[in-house]
Structure formats: C-alpha cells, structure tokens
Design a protein around this motif. Structure first.
Motif, PDB file in Angstrom:
ATOM      1  N   ARG A 147       0.840  -1.208   0.000  1.00 33.24           N
ATOM      2  CA  ARG A 147       0.000   0.000   0.000  1.00 33.24           C
ATOM      3  C   ARG A 147       0.872   1.253   0.000  1.00 33.24           C
ATOM      4  N   ASN A 148       1.931   1.241   0.791  1.00 35.06           N
ATOM      5  CA  ASN A 148       2.831   2.401   0.836  1.00 35.06           C
ATOM      6  C   ASN A 148       3.509   2.637  -0.515  1.00 35.06           C
ATOM      7  N   ASN A 149       3.885   1.551  -1.185  1.00 39.88           N
ATOM      8  CA  ASN A 149       4.500   1.678  -2.517  1.00 39.88           C
ATOM      9  C   ASN A 149       3.507   2.242  -3.526  1.00 39.88           C
ATOM     10  N   ILE A 150       2.234   1.840  -3.389  1.00 39.05           N
ATOM     11  CA  ILE A 150       1.194   2.360  -4.281  1.00 39.05           C
ATOM     12  C   ILE A 150       0.998   3.856  -4.045  1.00 39.05           C
ATOM     13  N   THR A 151       0.948   4.241  -2.771  1.00 39.52           N
ATOM     14  CA  THR A 151       0.655   5.636  -2.411  1.00 39.52           C
ATOM     15  C   THR A 151       1.824   6.560  -2.695  1.00 39.52           C
ATOM     16  N   HIS A 152       3.038   6.134  -2.330  1.00 42.26           N
ATOM     17  CA  HIS A 152       4.189   7.045  -2.377  1.00 42.26           C
ATOM     18  C   HIS A 152       5.087   6.862  -3.600  1.00 42.26           C
ATOM     19  N   ASN A 153       5.099   5.656  -4.160  1.00 44.98           N
ATOM     20  CA  ASN A 153       6.008   5.396  -5.274  1.00 44.98           C
ATOM     21  C   ASN A 153       5.297   5.164  -6.600  1.00 44.98           C
ATOM     22  N   GLY A 154       3.959   5.206  -6.585  1.00 46.79           N
ATOM     23  CA  GLY A 154       3.215   5.036  -7.828  1.00 46.79           C
ATOM     24  C   GLY A 154       3.179   3.616  -8.344  1.00 46.79           C
ATOM     25  N   SER A 155       3.382   2.630  -7.472  1.00 44.94           N
ATOM     26  CA  SER A 155       3.350   1.236  -7.897  1.00 44.94           C
ATOM     27  C   SER A 155       1.963   0.871  -8.402  1.00 44.94           C
ATOM     28  N   THR A 156       1.898   0.073  -9.450  1.00 52.03           N
ATOM     29  CA  THR A 156       0.605  -0.317 -10.039  1.00 52.03           C
ATOM     30  C   THR A 156       0.374  -1.827 -10.011  1.00 52.03           C
ATOM     31  N   GLY A 157       1.358  -2.584  -9.543  1.00 53.28           N
ATOM     32  CA  GLY A 157       1.235  -4.038  -9.539  1.00 53.28           C
ATOM     33  C   GLY A 157       0.689  -4.562  -8.226  1.00 53.28           C
ATOM     34  N   VAL A 158      -0.077  -5.671  -8.305  1.00 52.56           N
ATOM     35  CA  VAL A 158      -0.606  -6.352  -7.118  1.00 52.56           C
ATOM     36  C   VAL A 158      -0.263  -7.833  -7.251  1.00 52.56           C
ATOM     37  N   SER A 159       0.619  -8.323  -6.379  1.00 49.61           N
ATOM     38  CA  SER A 159       1.025  -9.730  -6.433  1.00 49.61           C
ATOM     39  C   SER A 159      -0.078 -10.619  -5.894  1.00 49.61           C
ATOM     40  N   ASP A 160       0.003 -11.917  -6.201  1.00 51.27           N
ATOM     41  CA  ASP A 160      -0.982 -12.874  -5.698  1.00 51.27           C
ATOM     42  C   ASP A 160      -0.980 -12.899  -4.170  1.00 51.27           C
ATOM     43  N   GLU A 161       0.200 -12.805  -3.576  1.00 48.12           N
ATOM     44  CA  GLU A 161       0.305 -12.834  -2.115  1.00 48.12           C
ATOM     45  C   GLU A 161      -0.394 -11.628  -1.496  1.00 48.12           C
ATOM     46  N   VAL A 162      -0.174 -10.450  -2.075  1.00 49.01           N
ATOM     47  CA  VAL A 162      -0.824  -9.230  -1.575  1.00 49.01           C
ATOM     48  C   VAL A 162      -2.334  -9.314  -1.790  1.00 49.01           C
ATOM     49  N   ALA A 163      -2.757  -9.836  -2.945  1.00 49.48           N
ATOM     50  CA  ALA A 163      -4.190  -9.955  -3.240  1.00 49.48           C
ATOM     51  C   ALA A 163      -4.872 -10.889  -2.243  1.00 49.48           C
ATOM     52  N   ASN A 164      -4.248 -12.033  -1.960  1.00 49.32           N
ATOM     53  CA  ASN A 164      -4.826 -12.979  -0.998  1.00 49.32           C
ATOM     54  C   ASN A 164      -4.897 -12.374   0.404  1.00 49.32           C
ATOM     55  N   THR A 165      -3.857 -11.639   0.776  1.00 50.47           N
ATOM     56  CA  THR A 165      -3.847 -10.992   2.092  1.00 50.47           C
ATOM     57  C   THR A 165      -4.936  -9.932   2.172  1.00 50.47           C
ATOM     58  N   ALA A 166      -5.094  -9.154   1.094  1.00 47.63           N
ATOM     59  CA  ALA A 166      -6.133  -8.128   1.057  1.00 47.63           C
ATOM     60  C   ALA A 166      -7.514  -8.752   1.219  1.00 47.63           C
ATOM     61  N   PHE A 167      -7.751  -9.876   0.550  1.00 50.99           N
ATOM     62  CA  PHE A 167      -9.031 -10.576   0.658  1.00 50.99           C
ATOM     63  C   PHE A 167      -9.274 -11.012   2.098  1.00 50.99           C
TER      64      PHE A 167
END
Length: 458
Positions: A407-427
C-alpha cells in the motif's frame, strides 16, 4: 443488461414565461420550448433539486436535476431519478409520511417467511398451510423526528378460472415511516441509507428494488401509496444466496440502531460502515486492484481507531519521538521567522501546514499500521478461522506487513502491480474489517463466527 424499472412519460413544465414540453424515456428527458424564438427560460428546481411539472396523464411529476436549467430551445437531461404521483397533486401537498421498498434487495436481506405447510400423512390430498406474522420493526429517534423501519412479507391469495386457486408468500417489503412529514431531500437521504444497508448485509454494492413508493397517512391513520419513485440502478445485479448474507431477522435491536447511527454518521463513535471495500457484483468480488488496496487500508485504519487497537508504549521509541520533536521545534524557531505582507502570510501558512504534517507523522511512529493490524488479527483469529479454512488462505504477520508495504509503494512510489500474495492478504483482511465493524455494531463473538462461517466475504 437488465431491464430498468422505467416507463415513458410526457407532459409540461410551467415557468414564469411559458410552458416547456418534455418527453422522458429510460431516465433521459428532452425539454422543448413552445416558443422557439422567444427569450431564454429558466426551469427552477426546488430546494431538493427537483423540477416539477404535470404529465399528459394528469399526474404530478418531479424530475431530479440538482439545479435550475436554462433553456433557449431544447435541453437534454440524463437524470438518475424522478417521481410520478398516481393523481395530480398541487406542490404544497407533495410531501410524504413514509417510503416503501418492495422486493429486490429487500427480499435478499429479509426473505419471505410467513407461510408454512403443515403436513398431514393421514390426508395426503389435503394441503394445509399456517400463516405466521412475519415482521420486524425497529424504531429510531433522532433529534428531529422518529422513524420506524418495518420489514414484513405479504401472503396473497389468487383465484383464476384458467389457473385455479393459489396462495403465495412472495413479497418482501420495507416501510420506513416518519412521525413528521418529510421533504424530498429526505427521500434521497433514506434511499441512500437503504442501499447502504443492503450493501453491508449482502457484501454487494449493486442494489435494486422492484418498486419504490411514497406513502401518506389517510384519515384512518393508514399509510397509502400516492406516488412511485423511479431510481436508476446498476445494469448488473448480483443476488447472493440467503446463506451467505446477514439477514435482518438475525439482528438485535441495538445492532440495527447502531447500523442506522453509522449510516447517518451521527458522532465520532459512529463514523460510518466499511462500504468502500464491498465489491460491486459477483464478478468484481473475484478481482483485486490498487484502488481496493487503498480502500482496505483506509477501512482498517478507521476500524482500529474506533476500537482503540493501540500498541503498548515503548520507552525507547517514546524517547526518540521526544528528541525528534525537540529538534524540529528548535529548527523551526531558528529558521522560520514570521514575515509581513500577503505573500509572506501565504508562505507562513504553508510552513505551518508543513510542520503540522511533520509533527503528525512523528506522533504515529509508535503506532505503525502493520503492527496494529497484526494485533487485531490475533484478537479475531478464532472468528476468522472458518473464513480462512473456507478459502484455504494461510495468513501470517509477514503477509500483513507485506500488504501494508505494498500500500505504501502504491501511495508514495506510484506502484501499479498487485502480487498474488498481496491480493490474498487483502481478501483476508476484508474479513478482519467485517469482524471489527460487527463488533463495533454490537454483534457478539459467536454470531460473528457464524457470519464468517456462512461466507459473507466472498
């Protein structure tokens, strides 16, 4: 593409200068001046945003525009709602005592349960049914008026020459009744509240109703429908199985009252429901993107703050915070003297905002989000266990830390990718958010476990 609950309508809008003709179809209204060479005309909207007119069927109509409309010759308005009375009514009588929502998402959260078959093995050719009272009533008092939310289902009997006799229990209804007459700004407010309620209980944002009516009390003090509301709805509606949702019947009065208080955002303890994490429909429920990651983190922060999930003070971190604050204050004192003049005042305001942000950031050094989420995760692990087993999602503290970092990378660094691990954790964290929200609403641990077992998140 689902068929919207609309109809074609034509009529006139009276203005100070001349009548304006209109034609409406599928929430698209075309207005035309009768005098095309005359001056510009203003169609005035009332304080609720409706422009009022009369249909060619002699009914009163209110078309939502949100503001006045200036028209020189023709004008096209794509609205999302309009109201049509059953008979013509003067504007001073266009108020209501209640709103009725029929079927659709109401039937999802309050399935019909009034008609029950009684089996008699000795009389196999005899069908016997028992009709029970099927209703739940919640009363809610605000500073201005009292509302009653009445959920019930209707039993109807039909006699037909061609189809024979039949009895059915297929209409689920919600009546919201007021002890004081309401304006049409109240209609939009309560429509949104009912949509939010259905969204939260079904974990789907696509909400629809078969029919919405406005009610007036007659001389016998009975609410009677006098107008129908047409609301634009999503093209795709997902109706979940009754097993997967939170039913109104299962809610205690205090829980339902807390839901209403949160939908109205009444005070600092009732700041709302985590609606932004809810998927639009079944298809959307199976996707994860950066916007959802942001919404999940924001919802987590709100729930953790409202529940007071805090980490224990660390003397080492506490000492560091004090030293850094002292250093910043000394720097500010030595480097930033206040200046005179308008331009300098703007710079002073920018500096003040900058230092406010710095001190605000420092104040949270002892409460990192990842650690607070891990603490809440451990608190609710027993309630979450059936949900995690259902989807076979193994979540560790490292997964949660990785999610917050993403989330911090998305907010501060403009990251646009979501890994499977992050997606599962978000769910999985959506499940934690619901556990926190339900606890805040007054649902006990056993009931939360049951809700998570039945699969509200999914």
């Amino acid at each position: 593409m689902r068929k919207q609950n609309t109809h074609n309508v034509t009529g006139i809008i009276k203005t100070d200068k001349e009548n304006i003709a209109f034609s409406g179809e599928d929430f698209k209204f075309v207005f035309m001046k009768t005098d095309l060479l005359g001056d510009e005309v203003v169609m005035k909207a009332d304080e609720s945003g409706y422009i009022w007119g009369t249909t060619h069927g002699e009914a009163t109509i209110g078309i939502y525009s949100g503001t006045d409309i200036n028209i020189k010759s023709t004008h096209i308005l794509n609205t999302w709602n309009y109201i049509v009375s059953k008979n013509w009514l003067p504007l001073e009588y266009m108020w209501f005592d209640g709103i009725r929502f029929e079927n659709g998402s109401i039937k999802d959260i309050y399935p019909c349960n009034a008609l029950h078959e009684i089996r008699d093995e000795e009389s196999p050719n005899l069908f016997t049914y028992k009709m029970d009272k099927d209703s739940r009533i919640f009363e809610f008092a605000s500073n201005e008026y009292v509302t009653k939310w009445k959920f019930y289902s209707l039993v109807t009997q039909k006699k037909s020459v061609t189809e024979g006799d039949s009895i059915s229990n297929s209409n689920s209804i919600l009546d919201i009744e007021f002890d004081k007459p309401q304006s049409f700004s109240s209609l939009l407010n309560y429509y949104n509240q009912v949509c939010d309620l259905c969204s939260f209980l079904t974990f789907r944002n696509s909400v629809s109703f078969e029919k919405i009516s406005l009610l007036k009390r007659n001389q016998e003090k009975i609410n009677v429908a006098f107008a129908e509301c047409y609301m634009k709805e999503p093209d795709v509606i997902s109706h979940r199985k009754w097993l997967n949702i939170i039913q109104v019947r299962s809610l205690e009065e205090t829980v339902f009252e807390n839901i209403l208080k949160n939908m109205a955002k009444m005070d600092d303890e009732h700041k709302g429901l985590p609606l932004l994490i809810i998927p639009k429909d079944d298809r959307d429920a199976h996707t994860m993107d950066i916007d959802k990651i942001r919404h999940i983190c924001s919802a987590l922060e709100m729930e953790l703050d409202l529940q007071g999930v805090r980490l224990e003070k660390s003397p080492e971190i506490d000492g560091l915070i004090k030293e850094v604050k002292k250093l910043v204050k000394e720097y500010r004192k030595g480097q930033n003297k206040l200046l005179d003049g308008q331009e300098s005042q703007e710079k002073n305001n920018m500096r003040k905002k900058m230092y406010d942000n710095i001190f605000g950031s420092i104040a949270h050094w002892d409460q990192p989000l990842a650690n607070r989420v891990c603490k809440a995760w451990d608190q609710y692990i027993s309630e979450l266990e059936p949900f995690l087993k259902r989807y076979d999602i193994p979540i560790t503290h490292e997964n949660i830390e990785g999610f917050v970092k993403a989330r911090n990378n998305i907010t501060h660094n403009g990251s646009t990718g979501v890994s499977d691990e992050v997606a599962n954790t978000a769910f999985a964290l959506m499940g934690l958010i619901y556990c926190c929200a339900l606890t805040r609403l007054g649902v006990d641990s056993k009931a939360i476990t049951d809700i998570m077992t039945r699969g509200i998140i999914g």
